[in-house]
Each structure stands twice: as structure tokens, then as C-alpha cells.
Enzyme design. Structure first.
Site, PDB file in Angstrom:
ATOM      1  N   HIS A  47       0.978  -1.458  -0.135  1.00  0.00           N
ATOM      2  CA  HIS A  47       0.340   0.127  -0.133  1.00  0.00           C
ATOM      3  C   HIS A  47       0.897   1.107   0.291  1.00  0.00           C
ATOM      4  CE1 HIS A  47      -4.214  -2.216   1.989  1.00  0.00           C
ATOM      5  NE2 HIS A  47      -2.835  -2.550   0.887  1.00  0.00           N
ATOM      6  N   GLU A  49       1.017   4.269   2.002  1.00  0.00           N
ATOM      7  CA  GLU A  49       1.620   4.663   3.065  1.00  0.00           C
ATOM      8  C   GLU A  49       3.037   3.443   3.367  1.00  0.00           C
ATOM      9  OE1 GLU A  49      -3.232   4.783   3.957  1.00  0.00           O
ATOM     10  OE2 GLU A  49      -1.721   4.017   2.806  1.00  0.00           O
ATOM     11  N   CYS A  77      -5.670   2.377   6.013  1.00  0.00           N
ATOM     12  CA  CYS A  77      -6.623   1.653   6.115  1.00  0.00           C
ATOM     13  C   CYS A  77      -6.035   0.458   7.419  1.00  0.00           C
ATOM     14  CB  CYS A  77      -6.514   0.203   4.932  1.00  0.00           C
ATOM     15  SG  CYS A  77      -4.683  -0.236   5.053  1.00  0.00           S
ATOM     16  N   CYS A  80      -2.013  -0.174   7.013  1.00  0.00           N
ATOM     17  CA  CYS A  80      -1.193   1.229   7.468  1.00  0.00           C
ATOM     18  C   CYS A  80      -1.483   1.930   8.487  1.00  0.00           C
ATOM     19  CB  CYS A  80      -1.845   1.752   5.995  1.00  0.00           C
ATOM     20  SG  CYS A  80      -1.345   0.876   4.599  1.00  0.00           S
TER      21      CYS A  80
END
Length: 150
Positions: A47, A49, A77, A80
Site C-alpha cells: 500500500h 503508506e 487502512c 497501514c
């Protein structure tokens, strides 16, 4: 934030992954950049991040982002958010909300609910075993004199 959003757009347009971008800033310097690369790397943890945190930590040669701000194009999320907390930045700044992401098919609400569901009731069967053996390793860690605490 504009750079995080630009990374989201660039990553999406070049088919790196979903429409998410992030940067890590320390002082006036961008020390880490990332965009979602889940589909291009076949890595479900890639992801924006997480890729930005990995980049930042590599660039400043540490596993802690104290004194930093994570700018992310969308509310993180659960994975993350956990990664951000483990990195220990001073602040998180985000653009879109998790409801905005859900509206285009990125619905993390299931994960938020699973985190507070009792282990024996989770969707993916989760079984504990070998606790005594693990506790021995934990005791060894606790006694280890040259460990790097994090």
C-alpha cells in the site's frame, strides 16, 4: 499533500496499483515516497503508506520516523495504520476518508470489524499452538543483552 495525491494519480495511471499515494516528510524534506503497488508487485502489503515508510526508513537508515509527518491521499487502512504507528511519526495527515474509498470499491470496514472480533469467531480460522515454545523464545529475547529495542 499535493505530492501524495500526484503519486496516487501517477501510480493509478501507470497501472502500479490502486489510486493511493503517500509521502513522509521530516522538517522541510520529503524523505519517503510511495504509491499503491499491490497489483504491479503482487504484494498485498504494498500500500502507498507502507511503500512510503519503507522508502523513508531506507533513506534515513532507521526504523523509526520520529519527527516526521506521513501525508497520505486517503485515511489509512488498518494495516497501514498499524505500520504508521510502528514507525512512530509525529503526525498523520490524510485526504479522502475510508468511506470515500469504500464508495469506489476499497472497503476496509470488514477489516476494522475483524480486528475486534474474538479470535474464535473470525472469518479466517485462527488457531493458537506451541505457546510454550514461543514463550521460551520471548524469555530469551527479554534476557538478550545486545538486542535493539523497538
Amino acid at each position: 499533500m499535493k505530492i501524495a495525491i500526484a503519486l496516487a494519480e501517477e501510480g493509478m495511471k501507470t497501472n502500479q496499483g490502486g489510486p493511493f499515494g503517500a509521502i513522509v516528510v521530516k522538517g522541510d524534506d520529503i524523505i519517503g515516497r510511495g504509491s499503491n503497488q499491490v497489483t504491479s508487485t503482487n504484494d498485498p502489503t504494498a500500500h502507498a503508506e507502507v511503500t512510503a515508510i519503507r522508502d523513508a526508513c531506507r533513506n534515513i537508515d532507521t526504523f523509526q520516523l520520529t519527527g516526521c509527518t506521513v501525508y497520505t491521499s486517503c485515511e489509512p487502512c488498518p494495516m497501514c495504520l498499524g505500520a504508521i504507528y510502528w514507525a512512530r511519526p509525529d503526525r498523520i495527515v490524510f485526504g479522502g476518508t475510508r468511506k470515500d474509498a469504500a464508495a469506489i470499491g476499497f472497503d476496509d470496514e470488514f477489516l476494522y470489524k475483524e480486528m475486534v472480533t474474538p479470535i474464535d469467531q473470525r472469518v479466517i480460522p485462527t488457531i493458537q499452538m506451541e505457546r510454550a515454545a514461543v514463550l521460551k523464545v520471548f524469555k530469551d529475547w527479554e534476557a538478550k543483552e545486545d538486542k535493539i529495542v523497538y
